[in-house]
Write an enzyme that holds these catalytic residues in place. Structure first.
Site, mmCIF file in Angstrom:
data_model
loop_
_atom_site.group_PDB
_atom_site.id
_atom_site.type_symbol
_atom_site.label_atom_id
_atom_site.label_comp_id
_atom_site.label_asym_id
_atom_site.label_seq_id
_atom_site.Cartn_x
_atom_site.Cartn_y
_atom_site.Cartn_z
ATOM 1 N N SER A 534 -82.248 -5.150 34.059
ATOM 2 C CA SER A 534 -81.161 -6.065 33.743
ATOM 3 C C SER A 534 -80.996 -7.074 34.879
ATOM 4 C CB SER A 534 -79.876 -5.281 33.473
ATOM 5 O OG SER A 534 -78.920 -6.070 32.830
ATOM 6 N N ASP A 619 -81.052 -5.917 22.058
ATOM 7 C CA ASP A 619 -80.307 -5.928 23.317
ATOM 8 C C ASP A 619 -79.152 -6.926 23.244
ATOM 9 O OD1 ASP A 619 -79.459 -6.107 26.017
ATOM 10 O OD2 ASP A 619 -81.459 -5.581 26.712
ATOM 11 N N HIS A 654 -79.946 -2.547 24.865
ATOM 12 C CA HIS A 654 -80.024 -2.654 26.319
ATOM 13 C C HIS A 654 -80.298 -1.313 26.993
ATOM 14 C CE1 HIS A 654 -79.454 -5.064 29.900
ATOM 15 N NE2 HIS A 654 -78.588 -4.212 30.393
#
Length: 684
Positions: A534, A619, A654
């Site tokens: 991320s 995501d 995610h």
């Protein structure tokens, strides 16, 4: 099969008199069949290149899974007449939520078997489970896509009936009022920002739910919670640097919401209740590392705040827990977490003692007020996670549950942990690094080392145990965590110096930490690997643009790499709430600075390390097209023959795959990639 070559469609992006050309902008068309085709081609190419590791990946997966107790359960917790337990059954991927009345010897009552709910789903996740105050009803939320958009459902625990009430497009959390008839919940807007609080009455049309709060400022999110006392329900409206809280008595759903303190730029605070007072942790009056104040419920404004725990420059106050006779603080000094016990009547205090050179300690779940027993958690790089009970009166500790590492091959004494400090290039700071390795692993230029980093949002990656990590430690790797600026490891200032117009400190710290490990003969450039996800994936992208020769391999998980374009597009989920972290590129100074480090905008014709890039099609935090575009541009411009692999999970978001063990397949792929580069594939 050759590496996929994405088509180019020229897209001109102009702002502040500056022009960028994005040939892969078209990839953000989620429904475009050509996008799906490209992602599938990249997946096929990744599978082909990694085909020789398939058996090894299965071996890694099997050994990782074998370390876990398949029929494990959580530590039972007693609350409101019941013991609550979350358990897993052998051979099943999802949890079973259950409870037992009064004693653990009583018959188990299954509240929710997620395995049944998940049947036939490619992805399934339960967001939260909440039982009504009278123990007769339950709310639960679920997401079957992976975008963290939850549907709240309700169940009658006496009859087993699931009601027709289905509340869609929520954050997943429901807070029960004390009347057992109403719940409050949070809705998301089209950009997935939590922006509205509604009240729902069971058995009524969800379309007629009452809107009780609408957050109109797009840089703020809203959330809900009930105080530990169960007497008040709070709405928290928060940005990265500001908070505003309002409350009602949990016994009166129609009451007017009372503000604690109106929002002010750079004023952060959160509230807990005890007696006729609120206890508040805040950065008010320049308390950079936070302090605790209290105020009467009847007059909660800042002008009435009375200091309880003062601000300390050397100590970050991370949290607190109130008991009838004790106040417990969670603090961080010189990077290490400490738990401090204060006796309310005498003011006497003491700290719990921890011995590892680097570790994680935290206050666990403590729902009871009138008790001297504190539950807390502890783990280190060499010790599995444990939940312990500390008697604050007798000052004694008892282990309640320690996570088992099965297989008979793990012994904590076989592993060594260290904490070292690397000098930063500015000459003013030192960067802490937590390290772990097997006692038989020798430090040398030939020793492989994996360094992990994040460095954003004030999130601190503490030193904790990992079952999965044993698979590389036992194969001769050293593992390191760089506690870089952008996190809060060394206090709030450590975070402030790694955000906005000082973001590059995050990247420089990671590079300086890596160079220190090489200089100290832990490893060498030929055997150094880096991993981040991320915002940590942004870190990976930035450091390889700055110093690509420093690493032999990179794993970038769901990487946030197209920073400028994303932050200019307020229709993309979460963008508006991030301006206080990265800056708003509609202002030229932030645009120029952001563009100077944005990984996608700074890909050049040069050699890059071996890379594995991963993402999830659904995501909601980092859209799939960021790593997809980055991969395509790297393929176009890089001048080396190193591996560049891109893997998209077509059914996940995610957090990766759902289910308890499915995510281990992702870990196995990442480790197989690194071990392939080290020629350490077992049986090869």
């Amino acid at each position: 099969m050759n590496a996929p070559k994405a088509k180019k469609i020229k897209k001109i992006l102009e702002i502040h008199g500056d022009t960028r050309v994005d040939d892969y902008f078209w990839m953000n068309e989620r429904e475009n069949p050509e996008v799906t085709e490209y992602l599938n081609l990249e997946n096929a190419y990744c599978d082909l290149i990694m085909k020789e590791t398939e058996a090894f990946q299965q071996q890694l997966f099997d050994e990782m899974k074998a370390r876990y107790k398949e029929d494990d359960q959580s530590l039972p917790y007693f609350f409101n007449k019941y013991w609550f337990i979350v358990r897993f059954e052998k051979g099943k991927e999802y949890p079973v939520f259950s409870r037992k009345f009064q004693t653990l010897e009583n018959k188990e009552e299954i509240l929710l078997d997620v395995n049944i709910l998940a049947e036939g789903e490619k992805f399934f996740e339960v967001g939260s489970v909440a039982v009504s105050p009278d123990n007769r009803l339950m709310s639960f939320s679920s997401d079957n896509i992976g975008r963290r958009i939850y549907t709240i459902s309700f169940k009658n625990l006496e009859t087993g009936e699931v009601f027709g009430d289905q509340i869609t497009n929520t954050t997943g959390k429901a807070v029960w009022a004390n009347d057992n008839r109403h719940v409050f919940y949070t809705r998301k807007d089209e950009n997935l920002r939590a922006f509205q609080i509604y009240r729902h009455e069971l058995g009524t049309d969800c379309e007629k739910d009452v809107l009780v709060f609408h957050e109109e400022d797009e840089t703020f999110d809203v959330s809900l919670f009930k105080t530990k006392s169960l007497e008040y329900i709070f709405i928290a409206s928060s940005s990265s640097v500001s908070d505003e809280m309002r409350f009602i008595p949990a016994n009166d759903v129609s009451a007017e919401w009372t503000l604690v303190q109106p929002r002010t730029d750079d004023l952060e605070y959160s509230v807990e209740h005890y007696g006729d007072e609120f206890y508040i942790i805040t950065n008010a009056d320049g308390a950079t590392n936070f302090k605790i104040v209290k105020t009467k419920v009847s007059n909660p404004g800042i002008e009435n705040w009375v200091e309880v725990i003062p601000h300390r420059k050397e100590t970050l106050l991370e949290g607190f827990e109130i008991f009838k006779d004790y106040l417990v603080l969670e603090e961080r000094t010189e990077g290490l977490l400490h738990i401090k016990i204060i006796e309310n009547h005498t003011g006497n205090s003491h700290y719990l003692k921890f011995s590892d050179p680097t570790y994680t300690a935290y206050i666990s779940l403590n729902l009871e007020f009138d008790t001297a027993k504190l539950r807390f958690g502890y783990t280190s790089l060499t010790k599995p996670s444990s939940t312990l009970e500390y008697d604050m009166k007798e000052e004694t500790t008892m282990i309640l549950k320690e996570h088992e590492v099965l297989g008979g091959k793990f012994f904590a004494e076989n592993y060594i942990s260290e904490r070292v400090w690397a000098p930063s290039r500015d000459g003013k700071n030192s960067i802490p690094i937590s390290i772990v390795y097997h006692k038989d692993t020798k430090k040398s230029a030939e020793t492989p080392l994996l360094i992990y980093g994040y460095g954003s949002y004030g999130h601190t990656v503490d030193a904790s145990f990992s079952n999965v990590r044993l698979s590389i430690l036992d194969r001769g790797f050293i593992y390191a965590i760089a506690h870089i600026r952008g996190g809060e490891y060394l206090g709030r200032e450590w975070y402030e110096n790694g955000k906005m117009l000082q973001k590059k400190n995050t990247f420089y710290d990671f590079i300086d930490a890596a160079k220190y490990l090489i200089a100290e003969n832990y490893t060498s450039e030929k055997h150094l690997y880096a991993m981040g996800g991320s915002a940590g994936g942004l870190l990976m992208g930035a450091v390889i643009n700055y110093e690509p020769q420093l690493f032999n391999g990179i794993v970038a998980q769901v990487p946030f790499v197209d920073v400028v374009t994303t932050m200019l597009d307020e229709t993309i989920p979460l963008t508006t709430g991030e301006f206080d972290e990265w800056g708003n590129p509609k202002k030229k100074k932030y645009y120029d600075y952001m563009k100077s480090y944005s990984p996608y905008d700074n890909v050049e014709a040069k050699n890059y390390p071996n890379m594995l890039i991963t993402t999830g099609l659904h995501d909601s935090q980092v859209q799939y097209w960021e790593p997809a575009k980055w991969t395509a541009k790297l393929r176009e411009l890089k001048t080396d023959d190193n591996l560049l692999l891109f893997k998209t999970d077509m059914s996940a978001g995610h957090g990766g795959a759902s289910g308890r063990f499915e995510s281990l397949k992702e870990d196995a792929l990442e480790y197989a990639f690194i071990l392939k580069l080290e020629n350490k594939i077992d049986g090869k």
